[in-house]
Design a protein around this motif. Structure first.
Motif, short mmCIF file in Angstrom:
data_model
loop_
_atom_site.label_atom_id
_atom_site.label_comp_id
_atom_site.label_asym_id
_atom_site.label_seq_id
_atom_site.Cartn_x
_atom_site.Cartn_y
_atom_site.Cartn_z
N LEU A 30 0.85 -1.19 0.00
CA LEU A 30 0.00 0.00 0.00
C LEU A 30 0.89 1.24 0.00
O LEU A 30 1.85 1.32 0.76
CB LEU A 30 -0.91 0.03 1.23
N GLU A 31 0.54 2.20 -0.84
CA GLU A 31 1.33 3.42 -0.93
C GLU A 31 0.41 4.56 -1.36
O GLU A 31 -0.40 4.40 -2.27
CB GLU A 31 2.44 3.22 -1.98
N LEU A 32 0.53 5.69 -0.66
CA LEU A 32 -0.30 6.84 -1.02
C LEU A 32 0.43 8.13 -0.67
O LEU A 32 1.02 8.24 0.41
CB LEU A 32 -1.65 6.80 -0.29
N LYS A 33 0.36 9.06 -1.59
CA LYS A 33 0.97 10.37 -1.36
C LYS A 33 -0.07 11.31 -0.75
O LYS A 33 -1.21 11.37 -1.21
CB LYS A 33 1.48 10.94 -2.68
N GLU A 85 -7.47 -1.37 13.94
CA GLU A 85 -6.83 -0.68 15.07
C GLU A 85 -6.18 0.63 14.60
O GLU A 85 -6.28 1.66 15.30
CB GLU A 85 -5.77 -1.58 15.71
N ALA A 86 -5.52 0.60 13.45
CA ALA A 86 -4.87 1.80 12.91
C ALA A 86 -5.90 2.89 12.64
O ALA A 86 -5.68 4.07 12.96
CB ALA A 86 -4.09 1.46 11.65
N LEU A 87 -7.03 2.50 12.05
CA LEU A 87 -8.09 3.48 11.77
C LEU A 87 -8.69 4.03 13.07
O LEU A 87 -9.06 5.20 13.13
CB LEU A 87 -9.17 2.86 10.89
N ASN A 88 -8.77 3.21 14.08
CA ASN A 88 -9.25 3.68 15.38
C ASN A 88 -8.30 4.74 15.95
O ASN A 88 -8.75 5.78 16.46
CB ASN A 88 -9.42 2.52 16.36
N GLU A 136 -6.00 7.18 6.52
CA GLU A 136 -7.43 6.91 6.34
C GLU A 136 -7.79 6.76 4.87
O GLU A 136 -8.48 5.81 4.49
CB GLU A 136 -8.27 8.06 6.92
N GLU A 137 -7.30 7.67 4.06
CA GLU A 137 -7.60 7.62 2.62
C GLU A 137 -7.04 6.35 1.99
O GLU A 137 -7.66 5.72 1.13
CB GLU A 137 -7.03 8.86 1.93
N MET A 138 -5.86 5.95 2.44
CA MET A 138 -5.22 4.74 1.92
C MET A 138 -6.12 3.53 2.16
O MET A 138 -6.34 2.72 1.25
CB MET A 138 -3.87 4.53 2.61
N PHE A 139 -6.67 3.41 3.35
CA PHE A 139 -7.51 2.27 3.66
C PHE A 139 -8.89 2.38 3.02
O PHE A 139 -9.51 1.37 2.73
CB PHE A 139 -7.64 2.08 5.17
N GLU A 140 -9.39 3.58 2.80
CA GLU A 140 -10.67 3.76 2.12
C GLU A 140 -10.61 3.33 0.66
O GLU A 140 -11.59 2.84 0.11
CB GLU A 140 -11.11 5.23 2.18
N THR A 141 -9.46 3.55 0.03
CA THR A 141 -9.31 3.26 -1.40
C THR A 141 -8.73 1.87 -1.65
O THR A 141 -8.60 1.47 -2.79
CB THR A 141 -8.43 4.32 -2.10
N GLU A 142 -8.38 1.18 -0.59
CA GLU A 142 -7.77 -0.16 -0.71
C GLU A 142 -8.73 -1.14 -1.36
O GLU A 142 -9.89 -1.20 -1.13
CB GLU A 142 -7.32 -0.66 0.66
#
Length: 142
Positions: A30-33, A85-88, A136-142
């Motif tokens: 996973l990678e996001l700028k 957990e990370a999102l929390n 957050e955006e990284m996990f939303e778009t995963e």
């Protein structure tokens, strides 16, 4: 209050001068700028997930002391944690910046809790939350 400010300065300086997680991650899946156009801060967050657990993480980029230190502290907190957990933690951090987190929630953020007073510096809020919003955006778009 002076003691809290001293702790804040010490933590911020340490994570900015000696960021443990500011490096490229080989095998990141996973990678996001993330970019803060108002001041030019930018990070590229890189995570390696295995079985929904963050097993390696790092960031590269440039920006002010607050954005870089916040990214480093965030990775300290989410490494070896699940996505949930990370999102929390991200949710708690953002609540803290908005002045809505309980003392227990702030304590759960460990060193990242030192950034609590950023909420009183509106021009610096975007710097502090850049990496957290990127996560957050990284996990939303995963």
């Amino acid at each position: 209050m002076e003691n809290n400010r001293s702790f804040y300065n010490e933590i911020l300086t340490e994570h900015n001068i000696n960021p443990f997680h500011k490096h490229d991650i080989e095998g990141a899946n996973l990678e996001l700028k993330g970019v803060n156009p108002s001041c030019g801060d930018e990070i590229t967050l890189k995570l390696k997930l295995e079985n929904d657990k963050i097993v390696d993480a790092g960031f590269v980029g440039d920006g002010c002391a607050i954005s870089q230190a916040s990214a480093d502290m965030m990775i300290d907190l989410v490494l070896d944690k699940t996505k949930e957990e990370a999102l929390n933690y991200a949710n708690i951090f953002l609540k803290m910046i908005q002045g809505e987190a309980s003392p227990e929630e702030i304590e759960s953020l460990e060193e990242a809790g030192a950034l609590q007073d950023i909420s009183h510096m509106p021009a610096r809020v975007k710097c502090a939350v850049l990496s957290w919003h990127t996560l957050e955006e990284m996990f939303e778009t995963e």
